[in-house]
Every structure is written in C-alpha cells, then in structure tokens.
Design a protein around this motif. Structure first.
Motif, mmCIF file in Angstrom:
data_model
loop_
_atom_site.group_PDB
_atom_site.id
_atom_site.type_symbol
_atom_site.label_atom_id
_atom_site.label_comp_id
_atom_site.label_asym_id
_atom_site.label_seq_id
_atom_site.Cartn_x
_atom_site.Cartn_y
_atom_site.Cartn_z
ATOM 1 N N LEU A 1 0.837 -1.201 0.000
ATOM 2 C CA LEU A 1 0.000 0.000 0.000
ATOM 3 C C LEU A 1 0.874 1.255 0.000
ATOM 4 C CD1 LEU A 1 -2.722 -1.176 2.556
ATOM 5 C CD2 LEU A 1 -3.178 -0.500 0.194
ATOM 6 N N GLY A 2 1.972 1.174 0.774
ATOM 7 C CA GLY A 2 2.894 2.309 0.842
ATOM 8 C C GLY A 2 3.457 2.656 -0.524
ATOM 9 N N ALA A 3 3.728 1.607 -1.314
ATOM 10 C CA ALA A 3 4.270 1.827 -2.666
ATOM 11 C C ALA A 3 3.252 2.536 -3.557
ATOM 12 C CB ALA A 3 4.671 0.489 -3.275
ATOM 13 N N MET A 4 1.964 2.419 -3.193
ATOM 14 C CA MET A 4 0.911 3.113 -3.958
ATOM 15 C C MET A 4 0.657 4.507 -3.397
ATOM 16 S SD MET A 4 -1.905 0.059 -4.105
ATOM 17 C CE MET A 4 -3.206 1.078 -4.791
ATOM 18 N N GLY A 5 1.394 4.871 -2.338
ATOM 19 C CA GLY A 5 1.187 6.182 -1.717
ATOM 20 C C GLY A 5 0.139 6.158 -0.626
ATOM 21 N N VAL A 6 -0.303 4.935 -0.248
ATOM 22 C CA VAL A 6 -1.310 4.813 0.815
ATOM 23 C C VAL A 6 -0.583 4.539 2.127
ATOM 24 C CG1 VAL A 6 -3.285 3.476 1.661
ATOM 25 C CG2 VAL A 6 -3.052 3.950 -0.784
#
Lengths: 439, 82
Positions: A220-225
């Motif tokens: 999710l972090g890689a998606m900016g979440v």
C-alpha cells in the motif's frame, strides 16, 4: 457486512496473556521483564527433576523463542517470536519462564465461560481473544453494552486474577470492536457507537487493522497509501485491480465496515483441520504417511466428539522450499475414522511426493520435496449416523472408536495412539492442543 | 534470584472452606513456608489422576504446589526466591 445492521459486537483481548498469567501466579514476577519461552516445561532437561531455569538456562531454551513478553520486557525491545538468546542480549535482566499450557488453557476456559454466560453468541478468535454478540444481552443500546462490558471485565478479574487484565472494545461489527479493544491497553474499555465509527477508524493506522500485515502495508505504501485516510480516497476498482477480492476488504475496512456475524464454536463447524510444522523436514515416505495418520486421528476424534462425519477431505503440504500444495476430494460415503481419512489424503499426497523424486528407491524422496509442514482437514460435514452398521467388521470398528473416544474425552488428545504412529511425537507448544480433555 | 523446577514431597497444612482448599503452611525439609497469598489455582489431568496446582507466595518467596486428588499427595514443583 455493514456498520449499521443494529448488532452490537464486543471484543475481549487479554493483555500480554501468558506473561500476565505467570505474573498473576507469581507476584515476584510483577513489574519485571519476563519472557515466556515457546518450549513448555516438558522440555526441561530431565523432565521435572531439580532444574534451575534462570541464572543457568538449560541448553534447550537457548533455541527457543519468546511467545509473550511482559509489558516491561516489551519496553526494552523484546518482541514476540524473538529468539531467546536475542531477547537476552537486548534485555539482560529478562527472566525466562517456560510456558505452562495447562495454566493458560484453564484461564482461557474461564474467560470463555464468563462470555458465554453473559452474551448471546461467542466466537473464540485465539487463545486470549474472543468476539461476542451482545445485541440482546445489552438491551440493544450502547449504554447497556457499556455496563455489560464493565461487568464482564470485573468477572474476568475475579475469576482470572487482578493482574491478568483484559481490554474490551465494543462496536457495530467485529472490525471496529477489535480496533477499539486494541486502542486502549492495558485494561481498556472503548465503546464506539455507529455514529462515531468513521472518525474513530480514520484515527487508526493501517497496521492497526486486523488483516493488514507488514507486506500488505508495504504494498500500500508503494501506492502512496500510508494511512486509513489515504486508503479511503482510493477508488474500489483500483483496489480490486491491485489486490483482487482483498481490495473489497480494504475498501470496506477504511470505512469501518466489517462482518457482524459470529462463528459460534458451540454451533456445528464448517470444517475441522489439523496441521503441524515438524521440528525437522521429513524426507521419507513412511514418515510422511505415519504423521498424516497421526494428524488424521486427531481430526477424526474432533469429528466424532461433535457427532459429525465428513464428505470432503483436503490435504496441505508445505515443502522445505516454503512453497506449498493443497488438494481436496469429495467422497461418497461419510468418514469418521482417522485410518480412512488417511487413505484418501495419502492417495492425493503420494503422487505429488513421487512426481519430483530423484532417487527412485522405494520410500526415498528428493530434497526438493522434503516436507516441512503437513495438514489435513475435513469439510462438507453431516451428522454421524447413529444406527448400528450392518457389517460385523464395521460394527467392530465403530465400537472400538467409541471406546477410544471415551479415553480421549477423559485424558485429552494424544492419550492413545496407533502402534504405527509411535515414532511421531507432536511436541508440546505453549498454546498447543494437549489439554482438551473434559475436566 | 533462584528459580527451580522440582518434584519433591512436602507436608502442607490446609484450610477447608466449602469445596475449596487453601494451603496455609508448607514444610519442605527443614524449611517452614507460611503462605501469605493464594495467587492462582488451576487443575489438570495427569494420567488417571486429577491434580490441582496452587500458586502461593509468602513475603519473600513463591511456590507452586501440586495436589493429587487420588492419593492426596502434595508435591513442591516450583520454587522462586527473588
């Protein structure tokens, strides 16, 4: 699956469970950093002879892991599943206590009994956690729910001790109730009404949500979440494309929507299974088969205990490479005997074992296919036929199994075993299955 | 700190109150241990026998005692001196 179905769900969670129970039993451990070793007391050298545990740790505990750390140990950086030697390195004052599953199993029974006597339905989630539907018991409103939760907390303190504290969360579904109980620790009581769900959930971190682990959090972090608030802004089609069906769970979780039905373990189960990770990898067909038989006997006993028989059998194998394989088969005549479960399971596993065999000698396997973990489960369960079997050999088998079941009911799983499974030893684990006999 | 797991016979003086048993004094060899607090009681099956475990403490030490319901034998199974 809604935040506004009108149900009221309570989640109860013990704080640092095994460590708190040990601190309850021994007041000199209170306020000190303690770690409960995964290896139980049966692993002490020489059994129950005179053994000194701390100061001179028995060699075996150096290979153990910490299953629970006390709050004081956690403050020093000791974490669950940390190797004992590593924990002692970062916290030299750590007191290692060998786990005592009998003690924990009894405390678990006590708190479940309290919930069952106060709530509409109860679902045990783990050794130290449970969900309860309190919609009717609370009178259907959140004031009644708060008073009931407080009563449950007091009863747990009376029956399990003042040190073994619990955190309780109340909300309109399981997701919110669990988030609530984990928001205030130790000894918290957090009530989230349906109107307060949105604001409460937005204030939680991604890692707080049961179902979002470190790997998913990093994806999710890689998606900016990076927070629930940013997750809520992602459109459902994007989540579905990225995470398939799990995207729906993420979409709903960010809105405080979660399941509000309970799988009451007093009701008939949908499936029953047993798996085991072996202390060493199995690289011999006979070893795999006898261990499958031992697991199947445990599954069959649990089936018969609940008066059930199975029409579908599934098996699971994890190889030493950590990759896995599973298969299942429907059967015409319902099964309730471990031997028959094994025959069906083995007929599925054997071709897999042999498919990658390099050494063709009977009973030999290649290293690529050494077995790390084995599991067997049954589903499509029906009520066990109580009628006497027509054939004499079936009558004999049924009578033998019923006699053995009486032994298991009195002394617990593993109180008898077939001669062919004598070489299989399922080691005691702190949260293990050894103490399921009737008191 | 001394923490030991043992399996040694002890003499225990108890108070009976209804269906409850409460150890008040433990004699282990030449040591007399006066129980200040009963912290936890749990039970289990050991073979054919039902056993009860009593976690008790005094001002300066902790003991876990095992009572075998069949032969009424008390054994000291854990000792902790901080």
């Amino acid at each position: 699956m809604t935040a506004t179905s009108g149900k009221i769900i309570l989640h109860l969670d013990f704080n640092t469970y095994f460590a708190s129970v040990e601190q309850q039993a021994n007041p000199f451990l209170r306020g000190k950093p303690i770690g409960i070793a995964g290896k139980g007391r049966e692993n002490l050298q020489g059994g129950f002879g005179r053994v000194t545990v701390n100061g001179l740790n028995p060699e075996r505990f150096k290979r153990s892991v910490i299953t629970t750390a006390s709050r004081q140990a956690k403050r020093s950086g000791v974490k669950t599943a940390m190797a004992t030697w590593e924990a002692l390195k970062i916290c030299p004052d750590l007191i290692i206590i060998p786990g005592d599953p009998r003690k924990y199993a009894q405390i678990t029974k006590r708190f479940l009994q309290i919930l069952r006597s106060n709530c509409d339905e109860v679902e045990q989630f783990s050794t130290d956690e449970a969900f309860a539907n309190i919609t009717t018991a609370s009178g259907g409103d959140y004031l009644g729910a708060t008073l009931l939760a407080e009563r449950i907390r007091n009863q747990v303190r009376d029956d399990c001790g003042e040190v073994a504290t619990v955190s309780i969360g109340v909300g309109p579904n399981k997701l919110v109730a669990k988030l609530a109980s984990e928001s205030v620790k130790p000894n918290g009581l957090t009530v989230i009404t349906p109107e307060a769900v949105e604001e409460f959930v937005l204030g939680r971190s991604l890692a707080d949500v049961c179902g979002i682990g470190p790997r998913l959090e990093s994806r999710l972090g890689a998606m900016g979440v990076t927070s629930i608030a940013t997750l809520k802004k992602v459109a459902l089609p994007i989540l579905l494309r990225e995470f398939k069906q799990y995207g729906l769970f993420l979409y709903q979780a960010s809105r405080g929507i979660g399941p509000d039905y309970l799988e009451d373990d007093q009701a008939d189960p949908l499936s029953i299974g047993q798996s085991y990770t072996f202390p060493y990898n199995l690289s011999n067909e006979l070893e795999v088969k006898t261990n499958l038989l031992a697991l199947a006997d445990r599954v069959a006993w649990r089936l018969r205990k609940q008066g059930l028989a199975a029409k579908k059998i599934s098996v699971f194998v994890r190889w030493d490479s950590f990759s896995g394989w599973s298969g299942s088969r429907a059967i015409k005549d319902p099964i309730y005997d471990g031997r028959e479960l094994t025959d069906v399971g083995w007929s599925m596993i054997l071709p897999r074992l042999r498919s990658g065999t390099i050494n063709t000698k009977p009973g030999a396997m290649s290293f690529e296919l050494a077995v790390r973990q084995l599991g067997i489960s049954v589903s499509d369960l029906i009520q066990l036929d109580t009628a006497e079997p027509l054939l004499k050999k079936d009558q004999k088998k049924k009578n033998t199994l019923l006699a053995l079941d009486k032994v298991s009911a009195k002394f617990g799983t593993g109180s008898w075993q077939r001669l062919s499974t004598l070489c299989t030893v399922f080691k005691e684990r702190v949260s293990g299955w050894h103490y399921d006999h009737e008191d | 700190m001394q923490h030991q797991y043992l399996d040694e016979p002890v003499d225990v003086t108890v108070l009976f109150s209804g269906r409850r048993v409460r150890p008040i004094k433990v004699i282990w060899g030449r040591t007399v241990f006066v129980v200040d607090k009963l912290n936890l009681v749990h039970s289990a099956r050991e073979g054919l026998d039902k056993v009860f475990f009593f976690s008790v403490s005094s001002r300066d030490s902790f003991m876990q005692l095992r009572l075998n319901c069949k032969n009424l034998e008390w054994r000291l199974i854990e000792s902790f001196v901080p």
